[in-house]
Scaffold this motif. Structure first.
Motif, PDB file in Angstrom:
ATOM      1  N   ARG A  37       0.821  -1.123  -0.057  1.00 19.62           N
ATOM      2  CA  ARG A  37       0.419   0.198   0.452  1.00 19.62           C
ATOM      3  C   ARG A  37       0.945   1.371  -0.178  1.00 19.62           C
ATOM      4  O   ARG A  37       1.745   1.203   1.284  1.00 19.62           O
ATOM      5  CB  ARG A  37      -1.069   0.303   1.484  1.00 19.62           C
ATOM      6  CG  ARG A  37      -2.055  -0.845   1.162  1.00 19.62           C
ATOM      7  CD  ARG A  37      -1.959  -1.040   2.431  1.00 19.62           C
ATOM      8  NE  ARG A  37      -3.343  -2.395   2.475  1.00 19.62           N
ATOM      9  CZ  ARG A  37      -3.550  -3.540   3.711  1.00 19.62           C
ATOM     10  NH1 ARG A  37      -2.717  -3.151   4.075  1.00 19.62           N
ATOM     11  NH2 ARG A  37      -4.285  -4.173   4.483  1.00 19.62           N
ATOM     12  N   LYS A  39       0.776   5.301   0.100  1.00 20.07           N
ATOM     13  CA  LYS A  39      -1.063   6.280   0.427  1.00 20.07           C
ATOM     14  C   LYS A  39       0.271   7.281   0.122  1.00 20.07           C
ATOM     15  O   LYS A  39       0.863   7.828   0.670  1.00 20.07           O
ATOM     16  CB  LYS A  39      -0.946   6.304   1.465  1.00 20.07           C
ATOM     17  CG  LYS A  39      -2.168   5.189   1.894  1.00 20.07           C
ATOM     18  CD  LYS A  39      -2.920   5.643   2.844  1.00 20.07           C
ATOM     19  CE  LYS A  39      -3.688   4.063   3.320  1.00 20.07           C
ATOM     20  NZ  LYS A  39      -4.513   3.558   4.934  1.00 20.07           N
ATOM     21  N   THR A  55      -5.120   6.406  -2.268  1.00 23.74           N
ATOM     22  CA  THR A  55      -4.255   5.441  -1.946  1.00 23.74           C
ATOM     23  C   THR A  55      -4.103   4.407  -3.318  1.00 23.74           C
ATOM     24  O   THR A  55      -4.763   4.481  -4.044  1.00 23.74           O
ATOM     25  CB  THR A  55      -5.092   4.958  -0.876  1.00 23.74           C
ATOM     26  OG1 THR A  55      -5.222   5.561  -0.184  1.00 23.74           O
ATOM     27  CG2 THR A  55      -4.430   3.493  -0.625  1.00 23.74           C
ATOM     28  N   TYR A  56      -2.574   3.801  -3.087  1.00 22.64           N
ATOM     29  CA  TYR A  56      -2.360   3.073  -4.315  1.00 22.64           C
ATOM     30  C   TYR A  56      -2.028   0.977  -3.807  1.00 22.64           C
ATOM     31  O   TYR A  56      -1.282   1.370  -2.852  1.00 22.64           O
ATOM     32  CB  TYR A  56      -1.304   3.259  -5.035  1.00 22.64           C
ATOM     33  CG  TYR A  56      -1.543   5.128  -5.450  1.00 22.64           C
ATOM     34  CD1 TYR A  56      -2.003   4.618  -6.805  1.00 22.64           C
ATOM     35  CD2 TYR A  56      -0.936   5.871  -4.752  1.00 22.64           C
ATOM     36  CE1 TYR A  56      -2.009   6.324  -7.294  1.00 22.64           C
ATOM     37  CE2 TYR A  56      -0.889   7.339  -5.159  1.00 22.64           C
ATOM     38  CZ  TYR A  56      -1.617   7.130  -6.701  1.00 22.64           C
ATOM     39  OH  TYR A  56      -1.779   8.104  -7.745  1.00 22.64           O
ATOM     40  N   GLU A  82      -9.962  -5.141   0.790  1.00 18.72           N
ATOM     41  CA  GLU A  82      -9.361  -3.479  -0.084  1.00 18.72           C
ATOM     42  C   GLU A  82     -10.526  -2.512  -0.210  1.00 18.72           C
ATOM     43  O   GLU A  82     -10.475  -2.017  -0.197  1.00 18.72           O
ATOM     44  CB  GLU A  82      -7.983  -4.058  -0.251  1.00 18.72           C
ATOM     45  CG  GLU A  82      -6.846  -5.293  -0.202  1.00 18.72           C
ATOM     46  CD  GLU A  82      -6.114  -3.895   1.100  1.00 18.72           C
ATOM     47  OE1 GLU A  82      -6.603  -2.926   0.709  1.00 18.72           O
ATOM     48  OE2 GLU A  82      -5.548  -4.850   2.413  1.00 18.72           O
ATOM     49  N   LYS A  85     -12.710  -1.518   2.282  1.00 20.79           N
ATOM     50  CA  LYS A  85     -12.176  -0.098   2.827  1.00 20.79           C
ATOM     51  C   LYS A  85     -12.171   1.296   1.976  1.00 20.79           C
ATOM     52  O   LYS A  85     -12.730   1.912   2.376  1.00 20.79           O
ATOM     53  CB  LYS A  85     -10.864  -0.470   2.888  1.00 20.79           C
ATOM     54  CG  LYS A  85     -11.029  -1.814   4.191  1.00 20.79           C
ATOM     55  CD  LYS A  85      -9.505  -1.967   4.637  1.00 20.79           C
ATOM     56  CE  LYS A  85      -9.155  -3.350   5.728  1.00 20.79           C
ATOM     57  NZ  LYS A  85      -8.010  -3.820   6.181  1.00 20.79           N
ATOM     58  N   MET A  86     -11.785   1.110   0.444  1.00 22.85           N
ATOM     59  CA  MET A  86     -11.992   1.743  -0.144  1.00 22.85           C
ATOM     60  C   MET A  86     -13.074   2.896  -0.185  1.00 22.85           C
ATOM     61  O   MET A  86     -12.963   3.859  -0.592  1.00 22.85           O
ATOM     62  CB  MET A  86     -11.061   1.391  -1.351  1.00 22.85           C
ATOM     63  CG  MET A  86     -10.145   3.064  -2.375  1.00 22.85           C
ATOM     64  SD  MET A  86      -9.313   2.444  -3.215  1.00 22.85           S
ATOM     65  CE  MET A  86      -7.587   2.005  -2.682  1.00 22.85           C
ATOM     66  N   ASN A  88     -15.639   2.378   1.200  1.00 21.39           N
ATOM     67  CA  ASN A  88     -16.504   2.926   2.808  1.00 21.39           C
ATOM     68  C   ASN A  88     -17.637   3.368   2.072  1.00 21.39           C
ATOM     69  O   ASN A  88     -18.241   4.917   2.762  1.00 21.39           O
ATOM     70  CB  ASN A  88     -14.920   3.977   3.450  1.00 21.39           C
ATOM     71  CG  ASN A  88     -15.972   4.299   4.426  1.00 21.39           C
ATOM     72  OD1 ASN A  88     -16.382   3.438   5.300  1.00 21.39           O
ATOM     73  ND2 ASN A  88     -15.442   4.957   5.024  1.00 21.39           N
ATOM     74  N   SER A 193      -7.065   1.180  -7.099  1.00 23.63           N
ATOM     75  CA  SER A 193      -6.424   3.162  -6.629  1.00 23.63           C
ATOM     76  C   SER A 193      -7.655   3.746  -6.522  1.00 23.63           C
ATOM     77  O   SER A 193      -8.903   2.963  -7.113  1.00 23.63           O
ATOM     78  CB  SER A 193      -5.606   3.275  -7.794  1.00 23.63           C
ATOM     79  OG  SER A 193      -5.096   4.889  -7.362  1.00 23.63           O
ATOM     80  N   ASP A 194      -7.827   4.727  -5.569  1.00 21.54           N
ATOM     81  CA  ASP A 194      -8.852   5.451  -5.420  1.00 21.54           C
ATOM     82  C   ASP A 194      -8.547   7.252  -6.228  1.00 21.54           C
ATOM     83  O   ASP A 194      -9.405   7.557  -6.257  1.00 21.54           O
ATOM     84  CB  ASP A 194      -8.939   6.286  -4.172  1.00 21.54           C
ATOM     85  CG  ASP A 194      -7.925   6.865  -3.424  1.00 21.54           C
ATOM     86  OD1 ASP A 194      -6.689   6.682  -4.455  1.00 21.54           O
ATOM     87  OD2 ASP A 194      -8.015   6.569  -2.033  1.00 21.54           O
ATOM     88  N   ILE A 220     -13.255   4.276  -8.169  1.00 25.89           N
ATOM     89  CA  ILE A 220     -11.758   3.139  -7.835  1.00 25.89           C
ATOM     90  C   ILE A 220     -11.606   2.398  -8.763  1.00 25.89           C
ATOM     91  O   ILE A 220     -12.669   1.997  -9.804  1.00 25.89           O
ATOM     92  CB  ILE A 220     -12.473   1.776  -6.532  1.00 25.89           C
ATOM     93  CG1 ILE A 220     -13.566   3.145  -5.900  1.00 25.89           C
ATOM     94  CG2 ILE A 220     -11.896   0.860  -6.580  1.00 25.89           C
ATOM     95  CD1 ILE A 220     -12.378   3.605  -4.526  1.00 25.89           C
TER      96      ILE A 220
END
Length: 323
Positions: A37, A39, A55-56, A82, A85-86, A88, A193-194, A220
């Protein structure tokens, strides 16, 4: 072809083992399944590694093509964890899943292949609420394969914006094939990634991006490398040659200094400049690309389904998606 360059692995390699201001790096997992991860926290970090703030995540594994069900299940669970979480989001928040790429070109068909296996539920929740309920872990999900500019004549971003304005999802999950910068990454890494994506960037096409800033909601991006360019193949080969030269040439000589002082990126750019007049933007894919796309699309689709529908078990997905 609608293929973009690697995200998380490149960012991770730029970070290396040292600390970079404005960038956080963490790694976990085993030899068979590794999670990295990166960031990027601020503009300082963005300038340091050349990636937008965000975040990657990289999931590295040889198991994408592994037929052992327990291992495949574990990879899907990691993707789901993952991605959840991204995103959310609450369970009643609608998500639009987009499969980018050209279904007529095998290395670029990953996105459409994933969409075939997504469990879409928006219509079911609207018309059969007694059977499909967000309270039972079934989220409203819709999906789309918009094709590519050469097929539709319309920018992919414009199609997506039109759908978003009408359907009004809370977030978008975009799947796309990647152009790798290493032969070893083909079919062995999953990148999340986001920060959204820019279609075609991996093969030199500058196109309108699919990002939160452009679309207006979180985007995402998920992908698997399916091709490499000719410069990468030549660069990987010469890397081994340069390593051999460094072992054979005495330290302190001009040749040693020249080879030692060149970064991987400088070698790549030099090779790309030499090859460009002869092969252009040539990309290469492995001969087993058909099976790779099928295996990778199933792993991604199941992981996404598990993230979006926490009430559904891994063992139920093959029946629900008919693939």
């Amino acid at each position: 072809m609608n293929i973009r360059t690697d995200l998380a692995i490149e960012a991770r390699e730029m970070v290396g083992k040292g600390e970079v201001p404005g960038v956080l790096f963490e790694k976990e997992g085993t030899l068979s399944l590794r999670i990295s991860r990166v960031k990027v926290l601020n503009e300082e970090g963005m300038k340091a590694i050349g990636k937008p703030i965000g975040t990657y995540i990289t999931i590295e594994t040889d198991g994408i093509r592994n037929k052992e069900i327990k291992f495949v299940k574990r990879i899907c669970e990691v993707i789901a964890e993952e991605l959840s979480k991204m995103l959310n989001l609450s369970i009643d928040s609608m998500v639009l899943v987009i499969g980018l790429g050209n279904w007529n070109v095998t290395p670029d068909s990953l996105g459409p292949k994933v969409i075939e296996k997504i469990f879409v539920t928006k219509h079911l929740i609207e018309y059969m609420p007694e059977s499909y309920n967000p309270k039972e872990g079934i989220r409203p999900v819709c999906a789309l394969s918009p094709g590519v500019l050469g097929i539709t004549g319309i920018e992919t971003s414009e199609i997506i914006m039109g759908v978003v304005n009408r359907v009004k999802p809370s977030a978008i999950v975009v799947i796309d094939a990647l152009a790798s910068r290493s032969l070893e990454r083909i079919g062995t890494s999953i990148q999340i990634s986001d920060t959204g994506i820019h279609p075609g960037s991996g093969v030199g096409n500058k196109r309108m991006g699919i990002t939160k800033e452009i679309i207006g909601i979180p985007v995402i991006a998920i992908g698997v490398p399916t091709v490499v360019d000719a410069a990468t193949i030549a660069n990987d080969t010469l890397e081994k040659v340069f390593d051999s030269i460094e072992r054979e040439v005495k330290p302190g000589t001009e040749l040693f200094k020249m080879v030692a002082n060149l970064s991987r990126e400088e070698k790549y750019e030099m090779i790309k400049e030499v090859l460009s007049p002869y092969v252009g933007e040539l990309v290469v894919t492995p001969k087993e690309i058909d099976s790779l796309i099928e295996d990778a699309s199933r792993v991604l689709a199941y992981g996404i389904n598990m993230a979006l529908h926490p009430g559904i078990k891994f063992e139920e997905l093959s029946n629900l998606t008919m693939h």
